[in-house]
Design a protein around this motif. Structure first.
Motif, PDB file in Angstrom:
ATOM      1  N   PRO A  19     -32.145  10.054  25.171  1.00  0.00           N
ATOM      2  CA  PRO A  19     -31.679  11.410  24.861  1.00  0.00           C
ATOM      3  C   PRO A  19     -31.317  11.521  23.379  1.00  0.00           C
ATOM      4  N   ARG A  20     -31.587  12.692  22.810  1.00  0.00           N
ATOM      5  CA  ARG A  20     -31.328  12.841  21.369  1.00  0.00           C
ATOM      6  C   ARG A  20     -29.846  12.654  21.046  1.00  0.00           C
ATOM      7  N   GLY A  21     -28.980  12.862  22.046  1.00  0.00           N
ATOM      8  CA  GLY A  21     -27.540  12.723  21.844  1.00  0.00           C
ATOM      9  C   GLY A  21     -27.098  11.288  21.579  1.00  0.00           C
ATOM     10  N   ALA A  29     -28.269   8.581  11.584  1.00  0.00           N
ATOM     11  CA  ALA A  29     -29.426   8.420  12.476  1.00  0.00           C
ATOM     12  C   ALA A  29     -29.781   9.746  13.133  1.00  0.00           C
ATOM     13  N   SER A  30     -28.760  10.533  13.446  1.00  0.00           N
ATOM     14  CA  SER A  30     -28.993  11.832  14.072  1.00  0.00           C
ATOM     15  C   SER A  30     -29.719  12.766  13.099  1.00  0.00           C
ATOM     16  N   VAL A  32     -33.531  15.907  12.530  1.00  0.00           N
ATOM     17  CA  VAL A  32     -33.786  16.943  11.525  1.00  0.00           C
ATOM     18  C   VAL A  32     -34.930  16.551  10.582  1.00  0.00           C
ATOM     19  N   LEU A  33     -34.745  15.420   9.890  1.00  0.00           N
ATOM     20  CA  LEU A  33     -35.756  15.045   8.888  1.00  0.00           C
ATOM     21  C   LEU A  33     -37.065  14.594   9.532  1.00  0.00           C
ATOM     22  N   LEU A  34     -36.967  13.718  10.489  1.00  0.00           N
ATOM     23  CA  LEU A  34     -38.154  13.239  11.218  1.00  0.00           C
ATOM     24  C   LEU A  34     -37.824  13.392  12.709  1.00  0.00           C
ATOM     25  N   PRO A  35     -37.975  14.602  13.229  1.00  0.00           N
ATOM     26  CA  PRO A  35     -37.385  14.903  14.550  1.00  0.00           C
ATOM     27  C   PRO A  35     -38.094  14.237  15.730  1.00  0.00           C
TER      28      PRO A  35
END
Lengths: 330, 265
Positions: free
Chosen positions: B197-199, B205-206, B211-214
């Motif tokens: 999960p993205r969380g 790292a988030s 954001v930068l390399l989603p």
């Protein structure tokens, strides 16, 4: 008078190449410091080629022949200069242009290795938008001309080099290109297969009026197919003209073959020219090309000559000498 | 429309050629199919071990995690089927000079590089992924609406295109770095980021992976759509970043092609 199909003006291509020092130490050094040098692969070349011509590109390995062909095909961007092929700038890579030419590289293949060649032909039919009727007609003609009816159904990897090269040519010609760039199409083939391919190229040129540039290290290919040749050395054009004129321009000597009615000494021949062979009853002399007729007359007067032949030096030898001299002077 | 028809026809001809090739080497196909099934099995097993000692992962329950893994497996099977072999060939074409033959064709070179090959080894992983999604939804008693299912597939498509674009850009580096075989291992190496999960990611790292390399959005966002807990901003960012990366990949290729030097013959 036919129109120029290919126009090349002051074409240059420079590459930056990395010079590695020999040995392990050189490899380690190259990790943080690399020396580069600029190499002029093609150096200010200009020429025009008219419709229907077959022109031979002659030069040693690395002379710039393939680089020129790649620039004419739009594969490489030139450092400077301009090129027009069929009225197009090749580097724009217009689909309309790409449908009218073909590049055959004897050492690269486009056939799908694991499948029969017919599958690549069908793929090319779709890529080049060849209508079904035209595709079948051209395919039948090319298959018959090259006699590969059975081979096209066999996996490419199981074909001999000769059969594969024939299939490569078919794949390259299915769309009836108006311009053909052939880079060593007969490389690695036996003499019979070389002859078959030469006859085929000649027939294709006659039937379709195609303009052909051919590079080959086999002089038989050039002699049989090309009236005109362009010689390239170290990226520079050193000759552009009729193949037959190379002899008058570069050949310095003629060969006199002599048969004598009585034995003659070797010493008696040296005043006429360089003795290449001598066995008493026959001899071969190398004489100045300009003086050949006069020397022959003098020989007939002063020696018991039974038979005399004046021959031009073989083309291969002349070209070898031209490039040899250039290499020495470089 | 005519051009679309042509490309569509060629796309399917490539699939037919690859299918024929696969049938020539069916032993190879069966072996790799088995390997990919085992790999997927181990992956589910690995997460089941974690879920035995922890009820949730970054707030996702076990069933939600299996839905995420199912989505990741679908996506991974797709990228492995269509991208892996093509990207390997792409870098090899540049290194060996065989790109030459593609560049002379009257058709988009990017299309040829992207679609000429595929593998069929991962077909069973598609089925495993689908099964994991259906079973986990059933266990959670969630019946997604048609609009959620449609949005889910569009989001999956955007995710696949995003992976394609960054992989293609990485492979395009082979015009500068001559031997770049292992670039094709770097992008698959990022799969660990995709299947959690993205969380999970916090701090720098988030920012990097969302954001930068989603890359952490590619499986998370579609799964969140099915679970009806997707945040609009991340759905939009997934679509926007896919679109931008595709544009960038295309521009980068045409920039790179100008410095193509082929190889000596």
């Amino acid at each position: 008078m036919s129109q120029p199909v290919i126009t090349v003006s002051n074409l240059k291509k420079h590459f930056t190449v990395y010079k590695k020092q020999p040995g392990l130490l050189g490899s380690i050094r190259s990790l943080w410091h690399r020396e580069y040098e600029t190499v002029a692969a093609v150096d200010d070349i200009s020429f025009t080629i008219n419709q229907g011509e077959i022109v031979g590109f002659i030069g040693q390995n690395g002379a710039g022949k393939t680089t020129t062909l790649k620039m004419l095909s739009g594969l490489l961007y030139p450092t400077s200069g301009s090129v027009s092929v069929l009225g197009y700038n090749p580097w724009n890579r217009k689909s309309a242009f790409q449908k009218q030419f073909s590049l055959v590289l004897g050492q690269k293949n486009q056939l799908w290795w694991d499948l029969p060649a017919i599958e690549t032909f069908l793929l090319n039919q779709a890529i080049y938008d060849i209508p079904e009727a035209q595709f079948r007609k051209t395919l039948n003609k090319l298959v018959n001309l090259l006699d590969v009816k059975d081979s096209i159904q066999i996996q490419v990897r199981k074909l001999s080099l000769g059969q594969r090269m024939k299939c490569e040519l078919i794949a390259a010609l299915l769309h009836n290109p108006k311009v053909l760039f052939l880079d060593e199409p007969t490389i690695g083939l036996d003499v019979v297969m070389q002859k078959t391919l030469r006859d085929f190229i000649s027939e294709y040129n006659r039937e379709f009026g195609a303009t052909v540039i051919l590079t080959s290290h086999y002089m038989d290919d050039v002699k049989e197919l090309c009236k005109r040749v362009i010689m390239i050395d170290h990226g520079k054009k050193i000759y552009d003209g009729l193949l037959s004129n190379i002899i008058s321009k570069y050949a310095r000597n003629k060969t006199l073959s002599l048969v004598f009615s009585e034995s003659v000494t070797k010493k008696s021949l040296t005043e006429f020219g360089t003795v290449k062979n001598w066995n008493g009853s026959s001899a071969t002399l190398l004489v100045s090309r300009k003086e050949a007729t006069k020397i022959a007359a003098r020989l007939l007067e002063s020696l018991p000559v039974q038979d005399l032949n004046i021959e031009e030096a073989p083309l291969e030898a002349i070209i070898r000498e031209v490039f040899g001299n250039k290499a020495k002077s470089a | 429309m005519q051009a679309f028809k042509k490309y569509w026809k060629i796309f399917w001809r490539f699939r037919k050629l690859e299918l024929m090739r696969m049938m020539e080497y069916r032993g190879d196909f069966l072996f790799w199919a088995l390997v990919s099934i085992l790999w997927t099995g181990f992956n589910f097993f690995f997460f089941s071990l974690i879920l035995r000692v922890s009820d949730t992962v970054a707030g996702w329950t076990a069933d939600e995690m299996y839905l995420l893994l199912g989505t990741f497996t679908l996506l991974d099977a797709f990228t492995w089927t269509f991208f892996y072999q093509n990207m390997q060939r792409y870098t090899r074409h540049v290194f060996t000079g065989s790109l030459t033959m593609l560049l002379t064709k009257p058709i988009s070179t990017i299309f040829l590089l992207t679609t000429s090959s595929n593998s069929f080894n991962n077909i069973f992983r598609f089925l495993i992924g689908c099964a994991a999604i259906v079973i986990s939804l059933h266990r959670m008693e969630i019946t997604p609406s048609i609009s959620s299912v449609v949005l889910y597939f569009f989001a999956l498509m955007a995710a696949a295109l995003f992976i394609y674009a960054i992989w293609f850009m990485a492979s395009t580096l082979s015009f500068w770095i001559e031997k770049l075989d292992n670039i094709n291992e770097i992008i698959p190496g990022l799969r660990r980021v995709m299947q959690v999960p993205r969380g999970v990611f916090a701090g720098a790292a988030s920012v990097l992976f969302t954001v930068l390399l989603p890359i952490s959005l590619v499986a998370s966002v579609p799964s969140e759509i099915l679970l009806q807990k997707a945040e609009t901003k991340w759905v939009v960012w997934l679509f926007v970043s896919s679109f931008l990366s595709l544009l960038l990949a295309r521009k980068f290729f045409y920039f790179a092609i100008k410095r193509y030097s082929s190889v000596g013959n």
